[in-house]
Enzyme design. Structure first.
Site, PDB file in Angstrom:
ATOM      1  CE1 TYR A  49       5.173 -10.350   4.526  1.00 17.14           C
ATOM      2  CE2 TYR A  49       4.804  -8.016   4.886  1.00 17.14           C
ATOM      3  CZ  TYR A  49       4.629  -9.152   4.123  1.00 17.14           C
ATOM      4  OH  TYR A  49       3.922  -9.063   2.947  1.00 17.14           O
ATOM      5  CG  LEU A 185       8.064  -0.960  -8.328  1.00 17.45           C
ATOM      6  CD1 LEU A 185       9.021  -0.123  -7.488  1.00 17.45           C
ATOM      7  CD2 LEU A 185       7.821  -0.297  -9.686  1.00 17.45           C
ATOM      8  CB  ILE A 225       1.987  -2.051  -0.703  1.00 18.46           C
ATOM      9  CG1 ILE A 225       1.708  -3.445  -1.299  1.00 18.46           C
ATOM     10  CG2 ILE A 225       0.735  -1.503  -0.069  1.00 18.46           C
ATOM     11  CD1 ILE A 225       1.384  -4.492  -0.253  1.00 18.46           C
ATOM     12  CE  LYS A 227      11.971  -4.704   1.462  1.00 18.04           C
ATOM     13  NZ  LYS A 227      12.512  -6.055   1.298  1.00 18.04           N
ATOM     14  CB  SER A 228      12.462   1.493  -1.119  1.00 19.11           C
ATOM     15  OG  SER A 228      13.829   1.859  -1.217  1.00 19.11           O
ATOM     16  NE  ARG A 233      14.460   3.538  -6.433  1.00 14.43           N
ATOM     17  CZ  ARG A 233      15.105   2.477  -6.914  1.00 14.43           C
ATOM     18  NH1 ARG A 233      14.576   1.274  -6.796  1.00 14.43           N
ATOM     19  NH2 ARG A 233      16.259   2.617  -7.519  1.00 14.43           N
ATOM     20  CG  ASN A 237       8.950   3.481  -4.963  1.00 13.65           C
ATOM     21  OD1 ASN A 237       9.346   3.535  -6.124  1.00 13.65           O
ATOM     22  ND2 ASN A 237       9.434   2.631  -4.082  1.00 13.65           N
TER      23      ASN A 237
END
Length: 266
Positions: A49, A185, A225, A227-228, A233, A237
């Site tokens: 990443y 998601l 896990i 992500k946003s 958001r 979550n």
């Protein structure tokens, strides 16, 4: 149900984590800081990443005790035992947090049995609190078990309402390995945020379709896990602990399983 799952070595891991996949380093520190401020205590990153350093900075600047934050990272590009030992030290240096809570092999490439042997060494040396794998399905997982001295604590695999991984989940449970979801998601695919089935259930609980999708996995004991990059958001979550899906609702969502990857994955 508490937001904690106990791994096979007794280490406790928060079941709702904050993902940083494809998060540019330029915004990672801010996003992770926001996540920690609103209550996340599990941050998931990876060597590939390119944002381990920024994750470490956010954790150190948060003012939260190191032992209260669980950090996962994943190896990338390792081929065998020696280069894995070096790679682990590189991640430790970039994160600069003293130790890694959970280290995973990102995918079953290279000599992953030797890679895992190096992880076992680093675990015994106290550099890692737990070790595991990601994207290992039945064949690779069983092959690893043939040589592993430490049963993987976690297997992080593509899991969402459209690919529920029931068969693999049973294998992992029988081995004492936690089944963890990446992309819970579904990266927004299959109209998940407005899916009529999820939306109908969401209306009954005063929640969103996304919260129903996350709660479904959480209620099955599968850590997630999401992500946003947007704090609202992120809050949404995390806000899945104050309601419970009925057995009928769980069965309805179970019927949404397509049994295949949405990402041309294994």
């Amino acid at each position: 149900m508490k937001n904690i799952i106990r791994l096979n070595n007794g280490v406790e891991m928060p079941m709702i984590g904050f993902g940083t996949y494809q998060m540019p380093p330029s915004i990672t520190e801010r996003c992770v800081s926001d996540a920690l401020t609103i209550g996340y205590r599990h941050i998931d990153t990876a060597q590939c990443y390119g944002n381990e350093r920024e994750v470490g900075l956010a954790v150190k600047k948060s003012g939260i005790r190191r032992e209260d934050i669980f950090v996962t990272t994943k190896l990338w590009g390792c081929r065998g035992f020696k280069d894995t030992l070096s790679s682990i030290d590189t991640s430790l240096a970039k994160l600069d947090l003293g130790y890694i809570d959970l280290l995973l092999i990102h995918e079953p490439t290279g000599d992953y049995r030797e890679i895992y042997r190096a992880m076992e060494r680093a675990y015994q040396e106290g550099k890692l609190r737990a070790i595991g794998v990601a994207n290992f399905l039945e064949e690779h997982f069983h092959r690893l078990l043939q040589s592993a001295k430490i049963v993987p604590a976690v297997d992080q695999i593509e899991t969402h309402v459209f690919r529920q991984q029931g068969a693999m989940g049973k294998i992992l449970k029988s081995c004492g390995t936690v089944h963890e979801s990446w992309s819970p998601l579904a990266a927004g695919r299959e109209n998940i945020f407005r899916h009529p089935t999820l939306s109908h259930i969401a209306e009954a609980h005063g929640k969103t379709a996304a919260q129903i999708a996350l709660r479904f996995l959480y209620q099955k004991g599968i850590p997630v896990i999401p992500k946003s990059t947007h704090i609202e958001r992120m809050k949404e979550n995390l806000d899945i602990l104050d309601f419970e899906l009925s057995s009928d609702e769980m069965e309805t969502i179970k019927s949404m399983d397509k049994g295949k990857s949405l990402f041309a994955w294994w």
